[in-house]
Design a protein around this motif. Structure first.
Motif, PDB file in Angstrom:
ATOM      1  N   HIS A 100       0.822  -1.218   0.000  1.00  0.00           N
ATOM      2  CA  HIS A 100       0.000   0.000   0.000  1.00  0.00           C
ATOM      3  C   HIS A 100       0.857   1.269   0.000  1.00  0.00           C
ATOM      4  O   HIS A 100       0.384   2.331  -0.368  1.00  0.00           O
ATOM      5  CB  HIS A 100      -0.934   0.004   1.218  1.00  0.00           C
ATOM      6  N   LEU A 101       2.140   1.169   0.426  1.00  0.00           N
ATOM      7  CA  LEU A 101       2.957   2.382   0.558  1.00  0.00           C
ATOM      8  C   LEU A 101       3.334   2.998  -0.795  1.00  0.00           C
ATOM      9  O   LEU A 101       3.237   4.199  -0.982  1.00  0.00           O
ATOM     10  CB  LEU A 101       4.222   2.101   1.375  1.00  0.00           C
ATOM     11  N   HIS A 102       3.791   2.176  -1.714  1.00  0.00           N
ATOM     12  CA  HIS A 102       4.234   2.735  -3.005  1.00  0.00           C
ATOM     13  C   HIS A 102       3.492   2.154  -4.209  1.00  0.00           C
ATOM     14  O   HIS A 102       3.781   2.541  -5.345  1.00  0.00           O
ATOM     15  CB  HIS A 102       5.747   2.533  -3.170  1.00  0.00           C
ATOM     16  N   GLY A 103       2.598   1.205  -3.959  1.00  0.00           N
ATOM     17  CA  GLY A 103       1.792   0.649  -5.052  1.00  0.00           C
ATOM     18  C   GLY A 103       2.669   0.166  -6.203  1.00  0.00           C
ATOM     19  O   GLY A 103       3.701  -0.470  -5.991  1.00  0.00           O
ATOM     20  N   ASN A 104       2.263   0.509  -7.424  1.00  0.00           N
ATOM     21  CA  ASN A 104       3.025   0.052  -8.592  1.00  0.00           C
ATOM     22  C   ASN A 104       4.039   1.095  -9.057  1.00  0.00           C
ATOM     23  O   ASN A 104       4.611   0.961 -10.141  1.00  0.00           O
ATOM     24  CB  ASN A 104       2.062  -0.275  -9.746  1.00  0.00           C
ATOM     25  N   THR A 105       4.258   2.135  -8.248  1.00  0.00           N
ATOM     26  CA  THR A 105       5.128   3.239  -8.705  1.00  0.00           C
ATOM     27  C   THR A 105       6.592   2.841  -8.976  1.00  0.00           C
ATOM     28  O   THR A 105       7.263   3.550  -9.717  1.00  0.00           O
ATOM     29  CB  THR A 105       5.113   4.433  -7.722  1.00  0.00           C
ATOM     30  N   PRO A 106       7.118   1.739  -8.389  1.00  0.00           N
ATOM     31  CA  PRO A 106       8.484   1.370  -8.798  1.00  0.00           C
ATOM     32  C   PRO A 106       8.569   1.015 -10.290  1.00  0.00           C
ATOM     33  O   PRO A 106       9.643   1.038 -10.864  1.00  0.00           O
ATOM     34  CB  PRO A 106       8.791   0.128  -7.942  1.00  0.00           C
ATOM     35  N   ARG A 107       7.428   0.667 -10.892  1.00  0.00           N
ATOM     36  CA  ARG A 107       7.449   0.185 -12.277  1.00  0.00           C
ATOM     37  C   ARG A 107       6.809   1.168 -13.249  1.00  0.00           C
ATOM     38  O   ARG A 107       5.844   1.844 -12.893  1.00  0.00           O
ATOM     39  CB  ARG A 107       6.713  -1.173 -12.373  1.00  0.00           C
ATOM     40  N   LYS A 108       7.370   1.183 -14.451  1.00  0.00           N
ATOM     41  CA  LYS A 108       6.800   2.031 -15.496  1.00  0.00           C
ATOM     42  C   LYS A 108       7.094   1.385 -16.847  1.00  0.00           C
ATOM     43  O   LYS A 108       8.219   0.935 -17.085  1.00  0.00           O
ATOM     44  CB  LYS A 108       7.434   3.430 -15.408  1.00  0.00           C
ATOM     45  N   ARG A 109       6.082   1.349 -17.714  1.00  0.00           N
ATOM     46  CA  ARG A 109       6.294   0.728 -19.034  1.00  0.00           C
ATOM     47  C   ARG A 109       7.293   1.560 -19.832  1.00  0.00           C
ATOM     48  O   ARG A 109       7.205   2.784 -19.867  1.00  0.00           O
ATOM     49  CB  ARG A 109       4.977   0.656 -19.813  1.00  0.00           C
ATOM     50  N   TYR A 110       8.221   0.860 -20.508  1.00  0.00           N
ATOM     51  CA  TYR A 110       9.230   1.572 -21.310  1.00  0.00           C
ATOM     52  C   TYR A 110       8.563   2.497 -22.328  1.00  0.00           C
ATOM     53  O   TYR A 110       9.016   3.607 -22.554  1.00  0.00           O
ATOM     54  CB  TYR A 110      10.121   0.583 -22.064  1.00  0.00           C
TER      55      TYR A 110
END
Ligand SMILES: Cc1cc2nc3c(=O)[nH]c(=O)nc-3n(C[C@H](O)[C@H](O)[C@H](O)COP(=O)(O)OP(=O)(O)OC[C@H]3O[C@@H](n4cnc5c(N)ncnc54)[C@H](O)[C@@H]3O)c2cc1C
Length: 360
Positions: free
Chosen positions: A54-64
């Motif tokens: 819940h702290l950072h959700g999916n924000t570590p990842r980003k589609r190229y």
């Protein structure tokens, strides 16, 4: 079979590959980046993503494709020569120059770097599934007292103070390559949070239990994480370029990050025999440096040799403490440690690449 051609091919879209790709594309160099995954991931945040999604959700990842400026192809490189690669999609790419930035993996810890979550949605689900499994466990064994093991034990006990968390390390000090003060402080903080730290232990799974080869004791735990055995991703070179890999499976490079013996090949990051410490922020600095040098070479200018920058390593131990090793000493002071604690460096990394994290 489809075949393409590019000025610069970058293999691997981790910290090193993305840093170099983004800067070369900004300079108008023709770039293709190939990665097995369809997204970039800030590994610094993967462990907390498992313990407290819940702290950072999916924000570590980003589609190229949502931020990368050059051309992106999702594929695994299966083999390579000095002028061409073969992809697992059946395609081939011919290049003038290639940058090998295939990084490393932890075969026994997919939570850290995935082997199978190759799409953005698969990886997001993989992290949530890992969280659910951990949440069900009453007892946890973390094997390995390096940065990953220390950080994971701290995150687990911080998110789940009621669980029995044990950390077993084969040596007699945590964070073996850090300063003695950092080793001591990390141990104190883990013990204070309730982690049982065991030194000189080598636990291996035997049926349903974990047996220690050194002490003979056995442990029965609900879940265990083997935070050991980082392996460079260089197997795909075995067929076409076996001579460029050393006996640690690292790619041999000179002070310009040029692969030894090949004028048009470069390597950097975790897969290269470049810096002894393997860090994402270093890989990113190396990427920026290499891009600058390649542009200089294209313009016929003299290039500088690479020098390792001063090392700053912050190891969070749970969400409210940690140890920072700076060029001038070691500190646990909150205002330093919190520089990383805020979002584990996610925003900073994306800023370096000229973008920002996706909305939570
Ligand atoms: C849990 C954890 C926490 C960490 N915390 C920190 C930290 O706080 N600070 C820090 O500086 N460092 C940290 N590190 C270290 C950091 O993650 C690595 O040093 C960094 O990932 C190295 O970057 P890289 O670009 O060289 O390789 P990687 O990040 O490993 O990227 C390599 C890329 O290449 C792709 N690839 C591999 N083989 C192929 C192939 N054959 N074909 C196509 N694509 C391929 C992979 O899919 C991957 O995207 C941490 C590592 C872990 C595991």
């Amino acid at each position: 079979m489809k075949s393409r051609h590019t000025e610069v091919l970058i293999i691997g879209g981790g910290f090193a590959g993305v840093a170099v790709a983004q800067r070369l594309a900004n300079e108008g160099v023709g770039v293709i980046l190939v990665d097995r995954k369809d997204y970039f991931e800030v590994t610094f945040a993967t462990l907390r993503n498992v313990t407290a999604p819940h702290l950072h959700g999916n924000t570590p990842r980003k589609r190229y494709t949502d931020f990368l400026k050059g051309t992106f192809i999702q594929a695994g490189v299966e083999s390579m020569t000095r002028t061409q690669v073969w992809l697992d999609t059946g395609e081939t790419i011919e290049f003038e120059q290639a940058i090998i930035a295939t990084g490393s993996r932890y075969p026994s810890l997919p939570e850290a770097k995935t082997q199978t979550g190759l799409s953005y949605s698969e990886r997001n689900k993989e992290m949530l599934d890992a969280h659910d499994l951990l949440a069900l466990a009453a007892s946890v064994l973390v094997i390995g007292g390096g940065t990953v093991g220390v950080e994971f034990a701290g995150e687990i006990v911080s998110a789940f103070p009621e669980k029995a968390v044990m950390l077993a390390h084969s040596g007699d000090r945590l964070l073996q390559s850090s300063e003695p003060k950092a080793q001591r402080k990390a141990l104190e903080q883990l013990i204070e949070k309730g982690v049982k730290v065991m030194f000189n232990r080598r636990f291996k799974k035997q049926g349903d239990i974990y047996l220690c080869e050194t002490s003979g004791e056995n442990l029965s735990v609900d879940i265990a994480y083997a935070c050991i055995g980082m392996v460079p991703n260089t197997e795909f070179l075995q067929q076409g370029l076996p001579d460029i890999v050393d006996n640690k499976a690292l790619i041999k490079v000179d002070e310009h990050m040029r692969v030894v013996g090949y004028d048009n090949l470069y390597s950097l990051g975790d897969c290269a025999a470049l810096d002894t410490h393997k860090h994402g922020f270093l890989a990113s600095v190396q990427g920026a440096f290499l891009a600058k040098n390649i542009v200089k070479a294209i313009k016929g200018k003299k290039r500088k040799p690479y020098k390792t920058p001063p090392l700053v390593v912050v190891t969070p131990i749970g969400i409210n403490s940690g140890v920072a090793q700076l060029p001038f000493g070691v500190t646990t002071m909150n205002f330093v440690v919190n520089l990383k604690q805020k979002d584990l460096g996610i925003s900073n990394m994306y800023k370096t690449y000229g973008t920002e994290p996706d909305v939570h």
